[in-house]
Design a protein around this motif. Structure first.
Motif, PDB file in Angstrom:
ATOM      1  N   SER A 579      22.529  41.896  -9.850  1.00 15.48           N
ATOM      2  CA  SER A 579      22.306  42.255 -11.259  1.00 15.48           C
ATOM      3  C   SER A 579      20.859  42.610 -11.544  1.00 15.48           C
ATOM      4  CB  SER A 579      22.729  41.089 -12.146  1.00 15.48           C
ATOM      5  OG  SER A 579      21.921  39.942 -11.887  1.00 15.48           O
ATOM      6  N   GLY A 580      19.955  42.391 -10.579  1.00 15.60           N
ATOM      7  CA  GLY A 580      18.545  42.700 -10.802  1.00 15.60           C
ATOM      8  C   GLY A 580      17.839  41.659 -11.638  1.00 15.60           C
ATOM      9  N   ALA A 581      18.444  40.474 -11.823  1.00 17.35           N
ATOM     10  CA  ALA A 581      17.830  39.445 -12.661  1.00 17.35           C
ATOM     11  C   ALA A 581      16.789  38.636 -11.900  1.00 17.35           C
ATOM     12  CB  ALA A 581      18.906  38.501 -13.198  1.00 17.35           C
ATOM     13  N   LEU A 582      16.731  38.766 -10.570  1.00 15.33           N
ATOM     14  CA  LEU A 582      15.795  37.975  -9.785  1.00 15.33           C
ATOM     15  C   LEU A 582      14.411  38.615  -9.853  1.00 15.33           C
ATOM     16  CD1 LEU A 582      15.579  35.530  -7.906  1.00 15.33           C
ATOM     17  CD2 LEU A 582      15.933  37.074  -5.984  1.00 15.33           C
ATOM     18  N   GLN A 583      13.440  37.891 -10.366  1.00 17.95           N
ATOM     19  CA  GLN A 583      12.080  38.386 -10.494  1.00 17.95           C
ATOM     20  C   GLN A 583      11.308  38.123  -9.197  1.00 17.95           C
ATOM     21  OE1 GLN A 583      11.054  40.097 -13.181  1.00 17.95           O
ATOM     22  NE2 GLN A 583      13.120  39.832 -14.019  1.00 17.95           N
ATOM     23  N   THR A 584      10.453  39.059  -8.816  1.00 18.34           N
ATOM     24  CA  THR A 584       9.654  38.922  -7.601  1.00 18.34           C
ATOM     25  C   THR A 584       8.191  38.731  -7.975  1.00 18.34           C
ATOM     26  OG1 THR A 584       9.347  41.317  -7.400  1.00 18.34           O
ATOM     27  CG2 THR A 584      11.239  40.350  -6.277  1.00 18.34           C
ATOM     28  N   HIS A 585       7.481  37.997  -7.131  1.00 20.12           N
ATOM     29  CA  HIS A 585       6.050  37.751  -7.315  1.00 20.12           C
ATOM     30  C   HIS A 585       5.355  38.128  -5.999  1.00 20.12           C
ATOM     31  CE1 HIS A 585       7.031  35.622 -11.040  1.00 20.12           C
ATOM     32  NE2 HIS A 585       7.984  35.003 -10.357  1.00 20.12           N
ATOM     33  N   VAL A 586       5.091  39.405  -5.837  1.00 20.39           N
ATOM     34  CA  VAL A 586       4.513  39.923  -4.591  1.00 20.39           C
ATOM     35  C   VAL A 586       3.004  39.761  -4.648  1.00 20.39           C
ATOM     36  CG1 VAL A 586       4.240  41.938  -3.123  1.00 20.39           C
ATOM     37  CG2 VAL A 586       6.407  41.547  -4.292  1.00 20.39           C
ATOM     38  N   ARG A 587       2.453  39.173  -3.608  1.00 18.02           N
ATOM     39  CA  ARG A 587       1.007  38.982  -3.526  1.00 18.02           C
ATOM     40  C   ARG A 587       0.630  38.852  -2.049  1.00 18.02           C
ATOM     41  NH1 ARG A 587      -0.378  33.796  -2.311  1.00 18.02           N
ATOM     42  NH2 ARG A 587       1.299  32.223  -2.402  1.00 18.02           N
ATOM     43  N   ALA A 588      -0.674  38.857  -1.791  1.00 19.49           N
ATOM     44  CA  ALA A 588      -1.168  38.665  -0.429  1.00 19.49           C
ATOM     45  C   ALA A 588      -1.323  37.168  -0.152  1.00 19.49           C
ATOM     46  CB  ALA A 588      -2.497  39.379  -0.238  1.00 19.49           C
ATOM     47  N   ARG A 619      -2.957  34.639  12.525  1.00 19.42           N
ATOM     48  CA  ARG A 619      -3.967  34.689  11.465  1.00 19.42           C
ATOM     49  C   ARG A 619      -3.708  35.840  10.506  1.00 19.42           C
ATOM     50  NH1 ARG A 619      -9.498  34.659  14.753  1.00 19.42           N
ATOM     51  NH2 ARG A 619      -8.306  36.166  15.950  1.00 19.42           N
ATOM     52  N   ALA A 620      -2.525  36.426  10.564  1.00 20.47           N
ATOM     53  CA  ALA A 620      -2.218  37.610   9.768  1.00 20.47           C
ATOM     54  C   ALA A 620      -2.066  37.240   8.297  1.00 20.47           C
ATOM     55  CB  ALA A 620      -0.945  38.282  10.280  1.00 20.47           C
ATOM     56  N   VAL A 621      -2.400  38.215   7.447  1.00 13.85           N
ATOM     57  CA  VAL A 621      -2.193  38.122   6.001  1.00 13.85           C
ATOM     58  C   VAL A 621      -1.160  39.177   5.629  1.00 13.85           C
ATOM     59  CG1 VAL A 621      -3.261  38.414   3.742  1.00 13.85           C
ATOM     60  CG2 VAL A 621      -4.505  37.249   5.560  1.00 13.85           C
ATOM     61  N   VAL A 622      -0.113  38.792   4.902  1.00 15.87           N
ATOM     62  CA  VAL A 622       0.964  39.715   4.549  1.00 15.87           C
ATOM     63  C   VAL A 622       1.063  39.814   3.035  1.00 15.87           C
ATOM     64  CG1 VAL A 622       2.241  39.242   6.659  1.00 15.87           C
ATOM     65  CG2 VAL A 622       2.688  37.867   4.622  1.00 15.87           C
ATOM     66  N   VAL A 623       1.747  40.884   2.592  1.00 11.92           N
ATOM     67  CA  VAL A 623       1.953  41.128   1.162  1.00 11.92           C
ATOM     68  C   VAL A 623       3.454  41.028   0.905  1.00 11.92           C
ATOM     69  CG1 VAL A 623       1.664  42.741  -0.736  1.00 11.92           C
ATOM     70  CG2 VAL A 623      -0.069  42.616   1.049  1.00 11.92           C
ATOM     71  N   SER A 624       3.891  39.993   0.182  1.00  6.78           N
ATOM     72  CA  SER A 624       5.316  39.779  -0.068  1.00  6.78           C
ATOM     73  C   SER A 624       5.464  38.688  -1.117  1.00  6.78           C
ATOM     74  CB  SER A 624       6.035  39.395   1.233  1.00  6.78           C
ATOM     75  OG  SER A 624       7.414  39.199   1.003  1.00  6.78           O
ATOM     76  N   ASP A 625       6.697  38.412  -1.466  1.00  6.72           N
ATOM     77  CA  ASP A 625       7.021  37.251  -2.295  1.00  6.72           C
ATOM     78  C   ASP A 625       7.222  36.073  -1.346  1.00  6.72           C
ATOM     79  OD1 ASP A 625       8.684  35.242  -3.631  1.00  6.72           O
ATOM     80  OD2 ASP A 625       8.720  36.675  -5.289  1.00  6.72           O
ATOM     81  N   GLU A 626       6.325  35.087  -1.413  1.00  4.07           N
ATOM     82  CA  GLU A 626       6.325  34.013  -0.420  1.00  4.07           C
ATOM     83  C   GLU A 626       7.637  33.228  -0.448  1.00  4.07           C
ATOM     84  OE1 GLU A 626       3.436  30.366   1.092  1.00  4.07           O
ATOM     85  OE2 GLU A 626       2.960  31.492  -0.721  1.00  4.07           O
ATOM     86  N   ALA A 627       8.169  32.966  -1.648  1.00  3.79           N
ATOM     87  CA  ALA A 627       9.406  32.190  -1.738  1.00  3.79           C
ATOM     88  C   ALA A 627      10.589  32.958  -1.152  1.00  3.79           C
ATOM     89  CB  ALA A 627       9.675  31.816  -3.192  1.00  3.79           C
ATOM     90  N   LEU A 628      10.686  34.268  -1.466  1.00  3.90           N
ATOM     91  CA  LEU A 628      11.818  35.048  -0.952  1.00  3.90           C
ATOM     92  C   LEU A 628      11.691  35.283   0.548  1.00  3.90           C
ATOM     93  CD1 LEU A 628      12.302  37.626  -3.848  1.00  3.90           C
ATOM     94  CD2 LEU A 628      13.564  35.526  -3.409  1.00  3.90           C
ATOM     95  N   LEU A 629      10.447  35.505   1.033  1.00  6.55           N
ATOM     96  CA  LEU A 629      10.261  35.652   2.478  1.00  6.55           C
ATOM     97  C   LEU A 629      10.629  34.356   3.197  1.00  6.55           C
ATOM     98  CD1 LEU A 629       9.318  37.370   4.849  1.00  6.55           C
ATOM     99  CD2 LEU A 629       6.988  36.573   4.419  1.00  6.55           C
TER     100      LEU A 629
END
Length: 881
Positions: A579-588, A619-629
């Motif tokens: 439904s698209g109701a899940l909000q994402t919080h993408v950050r590094a 030691r990598a830094v990624v850009v994603s939603d930490e909870a969903l990943l």
């Protein structure tokens, strides 16, 4: 003969190309082969020197030991007078201890008569004590020259080795010999990993060391009679059968190396044979190296040389062909210009003849124009009729006698104007406009429609002498067809617009249905989680009161309820994703803490199954939603542990350009290629997992939807019988973009109270009586004072400033009541704001954000009692602080 003469140049060219190619290929291949072979030979020679140094160092390490032992007074005394049994035993033990320190094979003391007096292996069945070694060369050499060296097979042990001896002297008289035996078989083990054949041969060219069994005890050359007799007397190789080594030398290199072909033992292809002399031992070290690399280099160079010659030949042929084409093009251009000039002259002559014939015609009807489908009329430079055809008369239906040679075209225009063929407007202006156009001598094209619907296409072109030719083509059928096509296009556009409106309406209807389905799933899951929440609380209370088999049975019930909880949570997640109701919080963010946490959590489950869970730090830094990943990787690890009966599971990362590929490897049964696309669908699962832990088939469906939501690529690689690799590709980020962590406030604890929950006054408000009863039982088990466990109306009726609770457990959706709104009303009655924990089945990110902003606790149903107790303790301690 005629054919040969005609194609002689072609044959010579082909012979030159083929012969030059073969010659260049042979020369380049031979040169490259020799250079590559020389380089290989130098490398092999250096390798052989390293092997020689290793062999010499092993011998030199023990070289001084016989000399040191020869100075021992006990050994000298034993040779001067025959030792008694006790003295002989002391000598044996002394040699045994010395052998243990030096780690040689054996140490032996041999008397002047060649009989062994004592030995380090005195206590073994193959003891040297009492054996006669007078026939051994090392014994004879030591008595003759003071020292001896000899390689042979031990007569008592049957083990080959290198014997070094030293004479023991007293006042210039040699009393006996001390002998040390070194086993060189360890060298063969060191040579074993080498792809080359490594050999060592003695002064008789007998191979006694080799890293391949088939090459040991081979003769590099035929033995003479004297050599055979000497070897038999010394019993050097005992009963070993010495077979000849059959080899054919094909070439000799400048540095002494040889190109050979081995016939027995057989080796495929030519081999490079390098030898190194060890003069101190009178040995030779040999190394046979596969020369296939040099042959490949020569082959590649031959191909390159042949290709270069062909390219050069084709370039020369191309240049010659270009020259021929340029010459041919110039010749053709000259011929074409000549032909065009001739045709132009003929055309001018024919045109002048046509005009002259037309001017001299009596009636003006031209037989040369009669076959044309268009109506044609020709006027001269005085704008008078010269010629026309029958089609022209047919199109305009002129009366007899009107059209004749010499009549001015202006009169024809006036006649047509009276019939209305020149269009609306003043007649004189229309006629004058047409006459001026004829006088200007400019070509023109236009369309004209007559009263009867006939449409004419009119084209006019000037003549060289100042006249004008006008043609009239009937295009009525073409125009009618165009109008019909236009009408059909309009109808199609109308139908497309109608179909588009229908599709938009269907899409909106599908979206409404999808929203209704999402609301229905959320409501259904909420209603299902209410009794499930109560059941888990009752089971937790029951488990604390049971023992033995009953307690184990309650744990099974709790595990089944937890599995049901996971299925309902997965269904709700899928609904929110669709439904698209899940909000994402993408950050590094840094990936290492997430991987460490997952490894620690799933490591316990892996240990309980007898599996190994390994992880590779990054030691990598990624850009994603930490909870969903984290949810994606949790499903990967859960499946890996579920379908791996034994072995290990690995989680790690690989860099791929600007992406980081996080992989989970398992050693399960693998997934058939035909099923790899289906396992990402809902309720699809394999039948070969652990029977007690088979999931509902929703994990990978959630992974696929989260990956699509975040734009992360999900991949699978699996091999039957070997395992699977699930991976997610995440964009790499910059460490500078990671926000600084917020300072964690210090939390004060009450040192005088072991548990903040003891005697804590708690209210629990929920519209489900079963949940209220379960919550009361669980809290009272933790020594809490539960003053209220009821619905919203009961709470409002008894709330006052005299009974403010220390902690409030509050549901969110309770019929017409909304939890946060009810809390504000109660706070007004209490005249205080006690700490509150929202205990709800709602999966609303906005609600969780509101709780965080207000400092409230938040816990999702069904509640796990340990999590509830920990959160209550944390909220109470934080509120007191």
């Amino acid at each position: 003969m005629y054919w040969l003469g005609r194609h002689r140049t072609l044959l010579l060219t082909l012979l030159l190309m083929i012969g030059g190619t073969l010659l260049c290929a042979a020369a380049a291949g031979h040169y490259a082969w020799r250079r590559a072979l020389a380089a290989e030979s130098e490398q092999v020679q250096r390798q052989l020197e390293l092997y020689g140094q290793g062999l010499q160092q092993r011998i030199d390490r023990f070289g001084t030991l016989p000399q040191v032992l020869a100075l021992d007074p006990d050994l000298r005394l034993a040779l001067l007078q025959a030792p008694d049994p006790a003295a002989r035993q002391r000598l044996n033990l002394k040699l045994q201890r010395a052998n243990q320190v030096t780690r040689a094979s054996t140490l032996t003391l041999v008397g002047h008569d060649g009989v062994a007096v004592a030995a380090s292996n005195w206590d073994q069945p193959s003891s040297n004590v009492g054996e006669d070694y007078s026939y051994r060369p090392y014994y004879r050499q030591a008595l003759a020259t003071g020292r001896g060296r000899f390689y042979g097979i031990g007569m008592t042990t049957g083990v080959p080795g290198y014997f070094m001896s030293q004479a023991i002297e007293d006042n210039g008289t040699r009393l006996g010999v001390v002998v040390i035996k070194i086993e060189l078989s360890a060298l063969e083990q060191e040579w074993l990993p080498s792809p080359d054949v490594v050999l060592a041969s003695d002064e008789h060219d007998v191979v006694f060391l080799a890293n391949r069994d088939a090459w040991r005890y081979r003769l590099l050359r035929p033995l003479g009679n004297g050599e055979r007799r000497e070897m038999l007397e010394a019993r050097q190789y005992a009963d070993r059968s010495l077979q000849p080594l059959r080899v054919r030398t094909e070439d000799v290199l400048d540095n002494g190396g040889r190109m050979v072909r081995l016939l027995e033992p057989v080796l495929p292809g030519p081999m490079l044979w390098q030898s190194l002399a060890l003069p101190e031992e009178h040995w030779n070290l040999h190394l046979l190296h596969d020369a296939g690399a040099a042959t490949s280099a020569g082959r590649s160079a031959a191909i390159g040389g042949g290709a270069a010659w062909l390219a050069l030949g084709f370039l020369v042929l191309f240049v010659q062909q270009r020259r021929r084409l340029d010459a041919h093009r110039q010749r053709s251009r000259r011929e074409l210009e000549s032909v065009l000039a001739q045709h132009a002259e003929e055309l001018r002559t024919a045109q002048d003849g046509v005009l002259q014939a037309a001017q001299q015609a009596d009636s003006g009807l031209s037989r040369s124009l009669a076959h044309l489908p268009q109506g044609v009329v020709v006027i001269d430079n005085e704008q008078k009729l010269v010629a026309w055809n029958a089609r022209y008369l047919e199109l305009f239906k002129f009366p007899a006698g009107l059209i004749r040679v010499g009549r001015p075209i202006e009169e024809i225009f006036q006649y047509n104007a009276r019939r209305g063929l020149l269009g609306p407007g003043p007649i004189d202006e229309a006629i004058e406009r047409r006459l001026n156009h004829l006088r200007s001598g400019r070509p023109h094209m236009r369309e004209s429609e007559k009263d009867d619907g006939t449409v004419l296409e009119i084209r006019g072109n000037p003549l060289p002498d100042g006249g004008f030719v006008t043609s009239y083509a009937d295009i009525t059928a073409y125009k009618n067809t165009a109008r019909e096509l236009r009408s059909l296009a309009d109808a199609l556009e109308h139908r497309v617009a109608e179909r588009t409106r229908d599709l938009d309406e269907a899409r909106r209807e599908a979206e409404r249905a999808n929203r209704y389905k999402s609301r229905f799933v959320a409501s259904a899951v909420h209603d299902l989680l209410q009794p499930l929440n109560a059941a888990r609380m009752f089971v937790s209370v029951l488990r604390g009161k049971l023992h033995g088999d009953a307690r184990e049975l309650s744990e099974h019930v709790d595990a089944a309820l937890a599995a049901q909880d996971a299925i309902l949570t997965s269904l709700l997640d899928i609904s929110r994703l669709e439904s698209g109701a899940l909000q994402t919080h993408v950050r590094a963010f840094a990936l290492s803490p997430l991987l460490e946490t997952l490894a620690r959590e799933f490591g316990i489950a892996a240990d309980s199954r007898g599996l190994q869970l390994r992880w590779v730090d990054t030691r990598a830094v990624v850009v994603s939603d930490e909870a969903l990943l984290r949810r994606i990787l949790q499903n990967f690890l859960s499946n890996a542990l579920r379908y791996t009966p034994r072995g290990r599971v690995l989680i790690g990362c690989r860099r791929q350009g600007d992406q980081l590929r996080i992989e989970v490897h398992d050693q399960g049964p693998g997934i058939p290629e035909s099923l790899q696309g289906e396992i990402f669908e809902e309720f699809r699962r394999l039948d070969d997992g652990v029977e007690q832990e088979r999931g509902a088939g929703l994990g990978l469906a959630i992974v696929e939807r989260i990956g699509r939501l975040l734009g992360h690529r999900i991949t699978l690689h699996s091999t039957l019988g070997r395992g699977s690799v699930f991976a997610v590709s995440v964009p790499l980020g910059d460490a500078a973009a990671i926000p600084a962590p917020a300072p964690v406030p210090a939390v004060a604890t009450d040192a005088g109270d072991d548990s903040p929950l003891r005697h804590c006054r708690v209210w629990s408000i929920d519209d489900d009586p079963r949940v209220c009863a379960a919550t009361r039982a669980l809290l009272e088990r933790w020594d809490c004072a539960v003053e209220l466990a009821d619905g919203p109306q009961a709470a409002l009726e008894i709330a006052s400033a005299l009974n403010v609770p220390q902690l409030l457990l509050l549901d969110v959706r309770m019929g017409q009541w909304h939890g946060p709104d009810l809390y504000e009303q109660l706070c007004g009655l209490w005249q205080a704001r006690p700490p509150v924990i929202l205990v709800t089945a709602e999966r609303d990110d906005a609600l969780k954000t509101q709780a965080t902003e207000n400092g409230w606790g938040f816990l999702s149903k069904p509640v796990r009692p340990p999590a509830l107790r920990a959160l209550m303790t944390q909220v109470l301690v934080r509120h007191r602080a």
